[in-house]
Motif scaffolding. Sequence first.
Motif, PDB file in Angstrom:
ATOM      1  N   THR A  41      39.928  31.427  30.889  1.00 39.25           N
ATOM      2  CA  THR A  41      39.925  32.220  32.120  1.00 39.25           C
ATOM      3  C   THR A  41      40.581  33.566  31.812  1.00 39.25           C
ATOM      4  O   THR A  41      41.553  33.633  31.068  1.00 39.25           O
ATOM      5  CB  THR A  41      40.686  31.524  33.260  1.00 39.25           C
ATOM      6  N   ASP A  70      35.728  35.143  34.298  1.00 37.76           N
ATOM      7  CA  ASP A  70      36.506  36.334  34.638  1.00 37.76           C
ATOM      8  C   ASP A  70      35.817  37.007  35.829  1.00 37.76           C
ATOM      9  O   ASP A  70      34.587  37.102  35.851  1.00 37.76           O
ATOM     10  CB  ASP A  70      36.557  37.291  33.439  1.00 37.76           C
ATOM     11  N   ASN A  71      36.611  37.466  36.792  1.00 43.03           N
ATOM     12  CA  ASN A  71      35.999  38.152  37.942  1.00 43.03           C
ATOM     13  C   ASN A  71      35.902  39.661  37.736  1.00 43.03           C
ATOM     14  O   ASN A  71      35.419  40.391  38.612  1.00 43.03           O
ATOM     15  CB  ASN A  71      36.767  37.841  39.234  1.00 43.03           C
ATOM     16  N   SER A  85      38.106  41.907  37.790  1.00 46.22           N
ATOM     17  CA  SER A  85      38.961  42.756  38.622  1.00 46.22           C
ATOM     18  C   SER A  85      39.810  43.673  37.746  1.00 46.22           C
ATOM     19  O   SER A  85      40.087  44.818  38.111  1.00 46.22           O
ATOM     20  CB  SER A  85      39.851  41.907  39.530  1.00 46.22           C
ATOM     21  N   LYS A 143      30.706  35.326  35.441  1.00 42.34           N
ATOM     22  CA  LYS A 143      31.524  36.099  36.374  1.00 42.34           C
ATOM     23  C   LYS A 143      31.881  35.212  37.560  1.00 42.34           C
ATOM     24  O   LYS A 143      31.014  34.828  38.350  1.00 42.34           O
ATOM     25  CB  LYS A 143      30.788  37.353  36.839  1.00 42.34           C
ATOM     26  N   ASP A 190      35.570  34.046  40.123  1.00 41.50           N
ATOM     27  CA  ASP A 190      36.997  34.075  40.444  1.00 41.50           C
ATOM     28  C   ASP A 190      37.534  32.651  40.312  1.00 41.50           C
ATOM     29  O   ASP A 190      36.863  31.691  40.702  1.00 41.50           O
ATOM     30  CB  ASP A 190      37.187  34.586  41.874  1.00 41.50           C
ATOM     31  N   ARG A 215      39.598  31.280  42.041  1.00 44.81           N
ATOM     32  CA  ARG A 215      39.805  30.709  43.376  1.00 44.81           C
ATOM     33  C   ARG A 215      38.503  30.211  43.993  1.00 44.81           C
ATOM     34  O   ARG A 215      38.522  29.628  45.079  1.00 44.81           O
ATOM     35  CB  ARG A 215      40.436  31.761  44.289  1.00 44.81           C
ATOM     36  N   SER A 216      37.386  30.408  43.308  1.00 45.90           N
ATOM     37  CA  SER A 216      36.081  30.070  43.874  1.00 45.90           C
ATOM     38  C   SER A 216      35.901  28.561  44.040  1.00 45.90           C
ATOM     39  O   SER A 216      36.252  27.779  43.146  1.00 45.90           O
ATOM     40  CB  SER A 216      34.977  30.599  42.957  1.00 45.90           C
ATOM     41  N   ALA A 273      43.788  34.073  33.358  1.00 48.00           N
ATOM     42  CA  ALA A 273      43.487  34.860  34.558  1.00 48.00           C
ATOM     43  C   ALA A 273      44.696  34.868  35.492  1.00 48.00           C
ATOM     44  O   ALA A 273      45.222  33.817  35.837  1.00 48.00           O
ATOM     45  CB  ALA A 273      42.271  34.271  35.273  1.00 48.00           C
ATOM     46  N   VAL A 321      46.416  34.493  44.017  1.00 46.97           N
ATOM     47  CA  VAL A 321      45.758  34.500  42.703  1.00 46.97           C
ATOM     48  C   VAL A 321      46.459  33.547  41.740  1.00 46.97           C
ATOM     49  O   VAL A 321      45.822  32.689  41.111  1.00 46.97           O
ATOM     50  CB  VAL A 321      45.725  35.926  42.121  1.00 46.97           C
ATOM     51  N   GLY A 371      45.050  29.992  42.847  1.00 42.27           N
ATOM     52  CA  GLY A 371      43.999  30.038  41.827  1.00 42.27           C
ATOM     53  C   GLY A 371      44.232  29.014  40.737  1.00 42.27           C
ATOM     54  O   GLY A 371      43.300  28.330  40.283  1.00 42.27           O
TER      55      GLY A 371
END
Length: 303
Positions: free
Chosen positions: A6, A31-32, A34, A49, A51, A53-54, A73, A91, A95
């Motif tokens: 991550t 990885d998002n 950000s 791609k 997050d 937290r998804s 991450a 996060v 996360g």
Amino acid sequence: MKVLVTGGAGFIGSHVVEKLIQENCQVVIVDNLSTGLMENIHKEANFIKMDIRSPELLELFLEEKFDYVIHLAAQTMVHKSLELPGYDCDVNVLGTVNLLEACRKTTVKRIVFSSTAAVYGDVTMLPVLETSPTVPTSFYGLSKLTCEKYLALYKKVYGLDYVVLRYANVYGERQGDGGEGGVISIFTRKIHQGEPVTIFGDGSQTRDFIYVGDIATANYQSLLTVHSGDIYNVSTQTEIDVNTLIDSMGKVSSKAVTKIYSQPRDGDIYKSSLSNAAAKQQLNWQPSMPLLDGLARTYQSLI
């Protein structure tokens, strides 16, 4: 072995991915973007791609069947954690819990968690041991420490194996200006442009700067160790004050450097040096990059 990284498009994560691929691991990056960059993504890694937290994370785990997870991450900026503690918690803590749920539901063999020297806070006895008191002075440090506690309980309740790596101040190629070690990349750019560098405080505050390639090796070694559920400092076990650091950077850049002193920042630790004896003994790891050589590599990569 199949490893999820991550934050694998980020500064440290991209170096970890590079090391894993050198060791013939099959690597998937989540990885998002950000803070991570597409240009950091290794061409031999599978990039997704997403997050951490998804709610779709578990579905990815069920599909990919990872053997190991290296979790990098995070929200890593101390000042941002003080400005937005809710975001930092969302996060870093929520996360991570989302990730831990995916790990335990898909029988991941081990998760390697990237923690930080910020969990210790200001200490008087140096070098800091893994058993030293943890009294963080920022929400960033607190969120990382909270995740460590979650890991310990996940192991006790669900049997999820883990290794925690508490990083000193990481620096090296591909570093941005955020995070704990970002001062080196900030100074590098200022020095290259002939601009003065700003020091928060009188410059006598110390840090333990560890090269990112050494961090990548520690992560790989954490997948191999027979030791379970342990915490390791990853450091050079060397103090360097900010004034000396800037003088060293002037030396590797062959440029005169002008220093400007400003007020200390809230949440910043005054002195820092971490003992690395446990990592040397139990991870079969040790730092290999001398500071001047690492600074020279960093300077050349950023100019």
